[in-house]
Design a protein around this motif. Structure first.
Motif, PDB file in Angstrom:
ATOM      1  N   LYS A 228       0.804   7.561  -0.045  1.00 57.43           N
ATOM      2  CA  LYS A 228       1.309   7.442  -1.569  1.00 57.43           C
ATOM      3  C   LYS A 228       2.682   8.232  -2.027  1.00 57.43           C
ATOM      4  CE  LYS A 228      -3.525   7.011  -3.590  1.00 57.43           C
ATOM      5  NZ  LYS A 228      -3.115   5.361  -3.879  1.00 57.43           N
ATOM      6  N   SER A 229       3.370   7.865  -2.795  1.00 57.03           N
ATOM      7  CA  SER A 229       4.739   8.416  -3.171  1.00 57.03           C
ATOM      8  C   SER A 229       4.507   9.781  -3.622  1.00 57.03           C
ATOM      9  CB  SER A 229       5.755   7.462  -3.878  1.00 57.03           C
ATOM     10  OG  SER A 229       6.781   8.121  -4.299  1.00 57.03           O
ATOM     11  N   PRO A 230       5.396  10.800  -3.137  1.00 57.83           N
ATOM     12  CA  PRO A 230       5.299  12.181  -3.736  1.00 57.83           C
ATOM     13  C   PRO A 230       6.009  12.164  -5.138  1.00 57.83           C
ATOM     14  CG  PRO A 230       6.518  12.076  -1.838  1.00 57.83           C
ATOM     15  CD  PRO A 230       5.951  10.893  -1.924  1.00 57.83           C
ATOM     16  N   ILE A 231       7.062  11.430  -5.146  1.00 58.69           N
ATOM     17  CA  ILE A 231       7.888  11.406  -6.304  1.00 58.69           C
ATOM     18  C   ILE A 231       8.631  10.178  -6.780  1.00 58.69           C
ATOM     19  CG2 ILE A 231       9.130  13.617  -5.492  1.00 58.69           C
ATOM     20  CD1 ILE A 231      11.387  11.788  -4.377  1.00 58.69           C
ATOM     21  N   ASP A 232       8.847  10.244  -7.985  1.00 57.82           N
ATOM     22  CA  ASP A 232       9.702   8.658  -8.604  1.00 57.82           C
ATOM     23  C   ASP A 232      10.941   8.487  -7.934  1.00 57.82           C
ATOM     24  OD1 ASP A 232       7.382   8.593 -10.296  1.00 57.82           O
ATOM     25  OD2 ASP A 232       8.800   9.014 -11.873  1.00 57.82           O
ATOM     26  N   GLY A 233      11.343   7.527  -7.227  1.00 60.43           N
ATOM     27  CA  GLY A 233      12.545   7.193  -6.471  1.00 60.43           C
ATOM     28  C   GLY A 233      12.806   5.830  -6.180  1.00 60.43           C
ATOM     29  N   LEU A 234      13.856   5.738  -5.015  1.00 61.22           N
ATOM     30  CA  LEU A 234      14.067   4.461  -4.628  1.00 61.22           C
ATOM     31  C   LEU A 234      13.620   4.515  -3.115  1.00 61.22           C
ATOM     32  CD1 LEU A 234      17.577   3.725  -5.992  1.00 61.22           C
ATOM     33  CD2 LEU A 234      15.277   2.688  -6.800  1.00 61.22           C
ATOM     34  N   ILE A 235      12.953   3.398  -2.519  1.00 56.87           N
ATOM     35  CA  ILE A 235      13.168   3.302  -1.108  1.00 56.87           C
ATOM     36  C   ILE A 235      14.403   3.267  -0.248  1.00 56.87           C
ATOM     37  CG2 ILE A 235      11.844   2.064   0.870  1.00 56.87           C
ATOM     38  CD1 ILE A 235      10.028   3.343  -1.075  1.00 56.87           C
ATOM     39  N   THR A 236      14.767   4.179   0.190  1.00 58.88           N
ATOM     40  CA  THR A 236      15.993   4.204   0.890  1.00 58.88           C
ATOM     41  C   THR A 236      16.147   4.205   2.240  1.00 58.88           C
ATOM     42  OG1 THR A 236      16.290   6.396   0.567  1.00 58.88           O
ATOM     43  CG2 THR A 236      17.103   5.370  -1.164  1.00 58.88           C
ATOM     44  N   PHE A 237      14.784   4.167   2.996  1.00 62.53           N
ATOM     45  CA  PHE A 237      14.884   4.204   4.332  1.00 62.53           C
ATOM     46  C   PHE A 237      13.550   3.347   4.797  1.00 62.53           C
ATOM     47  CE2 PHE A 237      13.151   5.539   8.426  1.00 62.53           C
ATOM     48  CZ  PHE A 237      14.019   5.114   9.381  1.00 62.53           C
ATOM     49  N   GLN A 238      13.293   2.383   5.454  1.00 62.43           N
ATOM     50  CA  GLN A 238      12.107   2.143   5.946  1.00 62.43           C
ATOM     51  C   GLN A 238      12.061   1.579   7.414  1.00 62.43           C
ATOM     52  OE1 GLN A 238      10.624  -1.090   3.388  1.00 62.43           O
ATOM     53  NE2 GLN A 238       8.861  -1.878   4.632  1.00 62.43           N
ATOM     54  N   ASP A 239      10.962   2.107   8.242  1.00 56.47           N
ATOM     55  CA  ASP A 239      11.128   1.901   9.576  1.00 56.47           C
ATOM     56  C   ASP A 239       9.723   1.632   9.923  1.00 56.47           C
ATOM     57  OD1 ASP A 239      11.349   1.311  12.353  1.00 56.47           O
ATOM     58  OD2 ASP A 239      11.861   3.280  12.869  1.00 56.47           O
ATOM     59  N   ILE A 240       8.804   0.498   9.276  1.00 58.18           N
ATOM     60  CA  ILE A 240       7.507   0.588   9.438  1.00 58.18           C
ATOM     61  C   ILE A 240       7.040  -1.195   9.395  1.00 58.18           C
ATOM     62  CG2 ILE A 240       7.195   0.909   6.850  1.00 58.18           C
ATOM     63  CD1 ILE A 240       4.427   2.216   7.420  1.00 58.18           C
ATOM     64  N   GLY A 241       6.019  -1.557  10.086  1.00 57.76           N
ATOM     65  CA  GLY A 241       5.464  -3.002   9.718  1.00 57.76           C
ATOM     66  C   GLY A 241       4.049  -2.910  10.228  1.00 57.76           C
ATOM     67  N   VAL A 242       3.635  -3.863   9.862  1.00 57.80           N
ATOM     68  CA  VAL A 242       1.939  -4.206   9.906  1.00 57.80           C
ATOM     69  C   VAL A 242       1.748  -4.489  11.377  1.00 57.80           C
ATOM     70  CG1 VAL A 242      -0.188  -5.661   9.252  1.00 57.80           C
ATOM     71  CG2 VAL A 242       1.688  -5.003   7.649  1.00 57.80           C
ATOM     72  N   GLY A 243       0.815  -3.891  11.826  1.00 55.88           N
ATOM     73  CA  GLY A 243       0.350  -3.709  13.225  1.00 55.88           C
ATOM     74  C   GLY A 243       1.136  -2.917  14.384  1.00 55.88           C
ATOM     75  N   GLU A 244       2.004  -2.003  13.620  1.00 54.77           N
ATOM     76  CA  GLU A 244       2.654  -1.205  14.642  1.00 54.77           C
ATOM     77  C   GLU A 244       1.949   0.169  14.714  1.00 54.77           C
ATOM     78  OE1 GLU A 244       6.450  -0.546  12.819  1.00 54.77           O
ATOM     79  OE2 GLU A 244       7.587  -2.490  13.508  1.00 54.77           O
ATOM     80  N   GLN A 245       2.318   0.912  15.391  1.00 53.92           N
ATOM     81  CA  GLN A 245       1.602   2.336  15.619  1.00 53.92           C
ATOM     82  C   GLN A 245       2.442   3.228  15.029  1.00 53.92           C
ATOM     83  OE1 GLN A 245      -1.591   3.349  16.954  1.00 53.92           O
ATOM     84  NE2 GLN A 245      -1.631   1.222  16.796  1.00 53.92           N
ATOM     85  N   SER A 246       1.937   4.095  14.166  1.00 60.16           N
ATOM     86  CA  SER A 246       2.855   4.927  13.274  1.00 60.16           C
ATOM     87  C   SER A 246       3.465   5.987  14.000  1.00 60.16           C
ATOM     88  CB  SER A 246       2.103   5.441  12.161  1.00 60.16           C
ATOM     89  OG  SER A 246       1.038   6.577  12.522  1.00 60.16           O
ATOM     90  N   GLY A 247       2.897   6.783  14.983  1.00 64.34           N
ATOM     91  CA  GLY A 247       3.079   7.569  15.617  1.00 64.34           C
ATOM     92  C   GLY A 247       3.319   8.890  14.747  1.00 64.34           C
ATOM     93  N   ASP A 248       4.255   9.809  14.922  1.00 62.37           N
ATOM     94  CA  ASP A 248       4.829  10.882  14.067  1.00 62.37           C
ATOM     95  C   ASP A 248       6.192  10.897  13.622  1.00 62.37           C
ATOM     96  OD1 ASP A 248       6.028  11.332  16.143  1.00 62.37           O
ATOM     97  OD2 ASP A 248       5.323  13.463  16.722  1.00 62.37           O
ATOM     98  N   LYS A 249       6.637   9.533  13.665  1.00 61.53           N
ATOM     99  CA  LYS A 249       8.115   9.331  13.337  1.00 61.53           C
ATOM    100  C   LYS A 249       8.100   9.187  11.895  1.00 61.53           C
ATOM    101  CE  LYS A 249       8.014   4.289  13.755  1.00 61.53           C
ATOM    102  NZ  LYS A 249       8.679   3.039  14.474  1.00 61.53           N
ATOM    103  N   LYS A 250       9.300   9.460  11.220  1.00 57.29           N
ATOM    104  CA  LYS A 250       9.600   9.035   9.815  1.00 57.29           C
ATOM    105  C   LYS A 250       9.436   7.534   9.701  1.00 57.29           C
ATOM    106  CE  LYS A 250      13.974   8.865   8.263  1.00 57.29           C
ATOM    107  NZ  LYS A 250      15.268   9.334   7.581  1.00 57.29           N
ATOM    108  N   LEU A 251       8.735   7.142   8.626  1.00 51.08           N
ATOM    109  CA  LEU A 251       8.331   5.790   8.342  1.00 51.08           C
ATOM    110  C   LEU A 251       9.105   5.136   7.125  1.00 51.08           C
ATOM    111  CD1 LEU A 251       4.587   6.015   9.182  1.00 51.08           C
ATOM    112  CD2 LEU A 251       6.414   5.344  10.688  1.00 51.08           C
ATOM    113  N   VAL A 252       9.192   6.201   6.164  1.00 50.45           N
ATOM    114  CA  VAL A 252       9.878   5.603   4.831  1.00 50.45           C
ATOM    115  C   VAL A 252      10.491   6.844   4.225  1.00 50.45           C
ATOM    116  CG1 VAL A 252       9.507   5.259   2.273  1.00 50.45           C
ATOM    117  CG2 VAL A 252       8.518   4.023   4.238  1.00 50.45           C
ATOM    118  N   ALA A 253      11.784   6.875   3.485  1.00 50.92           N
ATOM    119  CA  ALA A 253      12.236   7.867   2.911  1.00 50.92           C
ATOM    120  C   ALA A 253      12.453   7.330   1.366  1.00 50.92           C
ATOM    121  CB  ALA A 253      13.745   7.868   3.326  1.00 50.92           C
ATOM    122  N   ILE A 254      12.142   8.332   0.417  1.00 54.42           N
ATOM    123  CA  ILE A 254      12.359   7.963  -0.936  1.00 54.42           C
ATOM    124  C   ILE A 254      13.584   8.955  -1.357  1.00 54.42           C
ATOM    125  CG2 ILE A 254      11.128   8.141  -3.245  1.00 54.42           C
ATOM    126  CD1 ILE A 254       8.574   7.596  -1.471  1.00 54.42           C
TER     127      ILE A 254
END
Length: 420
Positions: A228-254
């Motif tokens: 879940k989002s820790p703050i109000d804001g805008l999605i300004t970065f996204q590197d995630i898709g259904v079926g992918e492995q998340s690993g420990d990389k940055k997936l979303v920036a708010i």
């Protein structure tokens, strides 16, 4: 000279002034020129007044001293000793009262006991006592003065105001840009690596604190959990898709854009001004609204342009503004009230002086000013014109032009001899 007069009359006619008014101006100018030719000058470049065998030369002396009167007298062509004649001069000024001047002996002349302050424009009344007889003269000594009927002034759109006290605000114009505050961005990754089973946001979307961003099935526990989002804001970065492995990389920036920081560049010549906590008005190109805020701090080091960066918070709850926008700002660093102020647009050059033109009925005359601080189109007056004086604010250049074309820019005189 005749050609310049013709151009002046044509200009007046062009703005709709009647032929009768133009005729009056021409007659007045001719009268001035005739009067000028009648003035007799003495060896000390003063004005010579004669009555019978007595001649008085009244000169303004201002070499190495403030302007003052000096009197040289003769009778039947022979110099009179300064001890043998008494002189008194009264100057009646336009709107400024009367100067009474007595004289004392100094060498072979009489010296006035007060400074003849600018402008040297007045009605002169001179009384002399010699060998038991009283002699009197009166004449006009005009400088920087003209007469314009109110109807004519209205046609020429001459506007006036009154000298008065004024609160002045000194502002520093600076430039800068909008940036994000520290900690405005949250980078989101998976707590437990696994497969992304759903993505509930897209790039550029506005999200609220607690809103689900995506769901992951843990590779270890095979349990699914929501991020879940820790703050109000805008999605300004996204590197995630259904079926992918998340690993420990940055997936979303708010990014929280509800507040921005205005970084304002202040260069060395202005860095001694007191700017911390100062009110500041910010303008963003393309936006009519002015942002009113205040300086809250400055960065510890100057930037590559040797500018010290001052910072102010900009409320952006409505999302009108964006990081990276260039801005201009006016920082209010001082406020003060002056006893007398005039509008800067009213100022004109007259000889070596800066002046305004005072209005006294239908007559206008220069007032030489000693000026102080300037702010927001107003100028402090230290000396030269009293409070409450009406002066020309708009189209004062017309007054200046009329005085210059008449030749009244310095000591144009009109003789009216009064005998006892």
């Amino acid at each position: 000279m005749k050609l310049r007069k013709l151009f002046t009359l044509i200009a007046f006619a062009h703005i709709g002034i009647s032929l009768s008014a133009i005729s009056n101006l021409a007659v007045a100018e001719s009268a001035k020129e005739i009067a000028q030719e009648e003035v007799e000058k003495g060896p000390n470049n003063g004005r010579v007044l004669r009555q019978g065998d007595l001649a008085i030369e009244l000169a303004i002396y201002e070499t190495g001293t403030p302007p003052e009167f000096r009197v040289y007298a003769s009778y039947a062509g022979q110099r009179i000793s300064a001890e043998d004649i008494e002189v008194h001069v009264k100057l009646t000024r336009l709107g400024d009262g009367i100067d009474d001047i007595d004289f004392y002996v100094e060498g072979n002349y009489l010296r006035g006991d007060m400074v003849i302050y600018e402008p040297h424009s007045f009605l002169v009344s001179l009384t002399a006592n010699y060998q038991g007889k009283t002699y009197e003269w009166s004449y006009d000594n005009y400088e920087g003065r003209t007469k314009i009927d109110d109807s004519l002034a209205k046609a020429m759109d001459i506007k006036t105001d009154f000298v008065s006290s004024k609160k002045l605000n000194e502002r520093l114009k600076v430039y800068g840009q909008l940036v994000l505050p520290p900690n405005a961005v949250r980078n989101i990754s998976a707590r437990y690596p696994g497969e992304v089973t759903s993505v509930d946001v897209i790039l550029g979307q506005a999200v609220k604190k607690g809103q689900t961003l995506f769901t992951i099935q843990s590779s270890e526990s095979l349990q699914s959990y929501q991020v879940k989002s820790p703050i109000d804001g805008l999605i300004t970065f996204q590197d995630i898709g259904v079926g992918e492995q998340s690993g420990d990389k940055k997936l979303v920036a708010i990014t929280d854009t509800s507040q921005l920081i205005a970084e304002l560049n202040v260069y060395p010549e202005d860095q001694n001004k007191k700017l911390l906590d100062a009110p500041v008005d910010i303008q963003v190109p393309g936006h009519d609204k002015t942002i009113s805020t205040k300086i809250f701090d400055s960065l510890y080091a100057v930037n590559g342009s040797q500018a010290k960066v001052y910072r102010a918070i900009v409320n952006n709850n409505d999302g009108f503004y964006s990081p990276g926008q260039f801005i201009t700002a006016q920082i209010l660093f001082d406020s003060f009230t002056v006893e007398r102020a005039v509008k800067e647009e009213s100022l004109q050059a007259f000889r070596d002086f800066t002046v305004v033109y005072g209005k006294f009925g239908d007559q206008y005359e220069v007032r030489m000013l000693e000026l102080g601080r300037k702010a927001e189109g107003w100028v402090e007056v230290l000396n030269g014109i009293p409070s409450g004086t009406e002066y020309v604010t708009l189209n004062s250049y017309i007054i200046k032009a009329d005085i210059e074309k008449s030749g009244a820019s310095h000591a144009v005189s009109y003789t009216h001899l009064t005998l006892p």
